[in-house]
Design a protein around this motif. Structure first.
Motif, short mmCIF file in Angstrom:
data_model
loop_
_atom_site.label_atom_id
_atom_site.label_comp_id
_atom_site.label_asym_id
_atom_site.label_seq_id
_atom_site.Cartn_x
_atom_site.Cartn_y
_atom_site.Cartn_z
N ALA A 119 8.07 -4.17 3.90
CA ALA A 119 7.26 -3.11 4.49
C ALA A 119 6.18 -3.68 5.40
CB ALA A 119 6.63 -2.26 3.38
N LEU A 120 5.50 -4.74 4.96
CA LEU A 120 4.46 -5.36 5.78
C LEU A 120 5.06 -6.00 7.03
CD1 LEU A 120 2.43 -7.09 2.93
CD2 LEU A 120 1.51 -5.35 4.47
N ALA A 121 6.18 -6.69 6.85
CA ALA A 121 6.79 -7.41 7.97
C ALA A 121 7.33 -6.46 9.04
CB ALA A 121 7.92 -8.31 7.45
N ASN A 122 7.70 -5.26 8.62
CA ASN A 122 8.33 -4.32 9.55
C ASN A 122 7.45 -3.10 9.85
OD1 ASN A 122 11.27 -5.38 9.99
ND2 ASN A 122 10.84 -5.67 7.81
N GLU A 123 6.17 -3.20 9.53
CA GLU A 123 5.16 -2.18 9.86
C GLU A 123 5.54 -0.78 9.38
OE1 GLU A 123 4.91 -3.14 14.21
OE2 GLU A 123 2.81 -3.56 13.70
N ARG A 124 5.88 -0.68 8.12
CA ARG A 124 6.23 0.61 7.54
C ARG A 124 4.99 1.14 6.82
NH1 ARG A 124 11.93 0.91 7.79
NH2 ARG A 124 12.02 2.56 6.22
N ASP A 125 4.11 1.77 7.60
CA ASP A 125 2.76 2.12 7.15
C ASP A 125 2.74 2.95 5.86
OD1 ASP A 125 2.18 0.85 9.47
OD2 ASP A 125 1.19 2.53 10.44
N GLU A 126 3.51 4.01 5.83
CA GLU A 126 3.49 4.90 4.67
C GLU A 126 3.95 4.18 3.41
OE1 GLU A 126 5.38 9.20 3.23
OE2 GLU A 126 5.38 8.67 5.36
N GLU A 127 4.99 3.37 3.54
CA GLU A 127 5.49 2.63 2.38
C GLU A 127 4.49 1.58 1.92
OE1 GLU A 127 10.28 2.67 2.50
OE2 GLU A 127 9.32 1.46 4.04
N ILE A 128 3.76 0.98 2.85
CA ILE A 128 2.74 -0.01 2.48
C ILE A 128 1.68 0.64 1.59
CG2 ILE A 128 0.82 -1.39 3.38
CD1 ILE A 128 2.67 -1.98 5.81
N ASN A 129 1.23 1.82 1.95
CA ASN A 129 0.26 2.55 1.13
C ASN A 129 0.81 2.84 -0.26
OD1 ASN A 129 -2.32 3.01 2.31
ND2 ASN A 129 -1.38 4.35 3.83
N GLN A 130 2.03 3.36 -0.32
CA GLN A 130 2.64 3.73 -1.60
C GLN A 130 2.87 2.51 -2.47
OE1 GLN A 130 6.19 5.74 -0.29
NE2 GLN A 130 5.14 7.66 0.17
N LEU A 131 3.41 1.45 -1.89
CA LEU A 131 3.71 0.24 -2.65
C LEU A 131 2.43 -0.44 -3.15
CD1 LEU A 131 6.51 -1.10 -0.30
CD2 LEU A 131 6.83 -0.42 -2.69
N THR A 132 1.39 -0.44 -2.31
CA THR A 132 0.12 -1.04 -2.73
C THR A 132 -0.44 -0.31 -3.94
OG1 THR A 132 -0.38 -1.76 -0.46
CG2 THR A 132 -2.22 -1.66 -2.01
N GLU A 133 -0.38 1.01 -3.92
CA GLU A 133 -0.88 1.78 -5.06
C GLU A 133 -0.06 1.49 -6.32
OE1 GLU A 133 -3.60 3.56 -5.34
OE2 GLU A 133 -4.09 3.01 -3.27
N GLN A 134 1.24 1.35 -6.16
CA GLN A 134 2.10 1.01 -7.31
C GLN A 134 1.71 -0.35 -7.89
OE1 GLN A 134 6.40 1.45 -6.86
NE2 GLN A 134 6.07 2.92 -5.21
N LEU A 135 1.52 -1.33 -7.02
CA LEU A 135 1.18 -2.68 -7.48
C LEU A 135 -0.19 -2.72 -8.14
CD1 LEU A 135 2.56 -4.65 -4.40
CD2 LEU A 135 3.48 -4.70 -6.73
N ILE A 136 -1.14 -1.98 -7.58
CA ILE A 136 -2.48 -1.93 -8.18
C ILE A 136 -2.42 -1.33 -9.58
CG2 ILE A 136 -4.74 -0.80 -8.01
CD1 ILE A 136 -4.49 -1.09 -4.95
N SER A 137 -1.63 -0.28 -9.72
CA SER A 137 -1.54 0.41 -11.02
C SER A 137 -0.79 -0.42 -12.06
CB SER A 137 -0.85 1.76 -10.86
OG SER A 137 0.50 1.60 -10.47
N LYS A 138 0.05 -1.36 -11.60
CA LYS A 138 0.87 -2.14 -12.53
C LYS A 138 0.14 -3.36 -13.10
CE LYS A 138 5.14 -3.09 -11.73
NZ LYS A 138 6.39 -3.53 -11.06
#
Length: 207
Positions: A74-93
């Protein structure tokens, strides 16, 4: 699929052990370690050893369900919405505040939100990462002179070269930036290799 593969390998090994009457505890431990290695090798190789960009990309897309891996894509391919979602998942985990802050800083710097990144920097406990991200924040603010001491504290070669590439880019020295970027990429394998390759391909029109 990986759990099914593990089950089938374990079943096959169990049948072989029974067939040849092998029942020593050392044998079972050795076989167990071997099974774990066979099952985990594709993940370890893709994450830390592979240098073929196409293969790494296929590996990341195959593991889209794993936020620890897919956020690199997601970061490498500039997928903004997925970056937000994935970051929240990782923070919560994770319950580790330092790791949570690193996730937040990565997202903040990606979206050029320096103020948010600065709020989190003090929570990072690993010196190498703290120095690296502190330097990145200062470079993002064009405070190059203040960033230099922090760059000097970074010991990992790829991190130092990546920072020097960013520093040279901020100063308008694109040839020097490309040279440092190439050195940074040469010092990496696996996920970091992929992320740097895609970033520099976009920023410097390299490769």
């Amino acid at each position: 699929m990986r759990f099914f593969t593990t089950f089938m390998i374990s079943l096959g090994v169990f049948l072989l052990l029974t067939l040849f009457n092998i029942n020593g505890i050392f044998s079972f431990i050795t076989i167990g370690i071997l099974i774990l290695f066979i099952v985990m090798y594709p993940i370890l190789h893709g994450s830390f050893l592979e240098t073929n960009i196409d293969k790494i990309e296929k590996f990341l897309l195959k593991n889209k369900h794993n936020p620890n891996l897919y956020i690199i894509y997601a970061l490498a391919n500039e997928r903004d919405e997925e970056i937000n979602q994935l970051t929240e998942q990782l923070i919560s985990k994770t319950g580790q505040k330092s790791r949570q802050s690193i996730y937040k800083i990565i997202r903040s710097l990606y979206f050029k939100d320096v103020l948010e990144a600065k709020k989190e920097i003090q929570n990072i406990t690993a010196p190498e990462y703290k120095h690296y991200y502190q330097a990145l924040i200062l470079l993002e603010e064009n405070r190059i002179t203040e960033a230099d001491p922090w760059i000097g504290k970074v010991s990992k070669p790829w991190m130092k070269y990546a920072l020097l590439a960013e520093r040279a880019k901020k100063q308008g020295n694109l040839d020097e930036a490309c040279a440092f970027a190439t050195k940074a990429k040469q010092q990496t394998k696996g996920l970091q290799h992929y992320l740097l390759h895609k970033t520099y391909e976009r920023e410097f029109k390299m490769y």
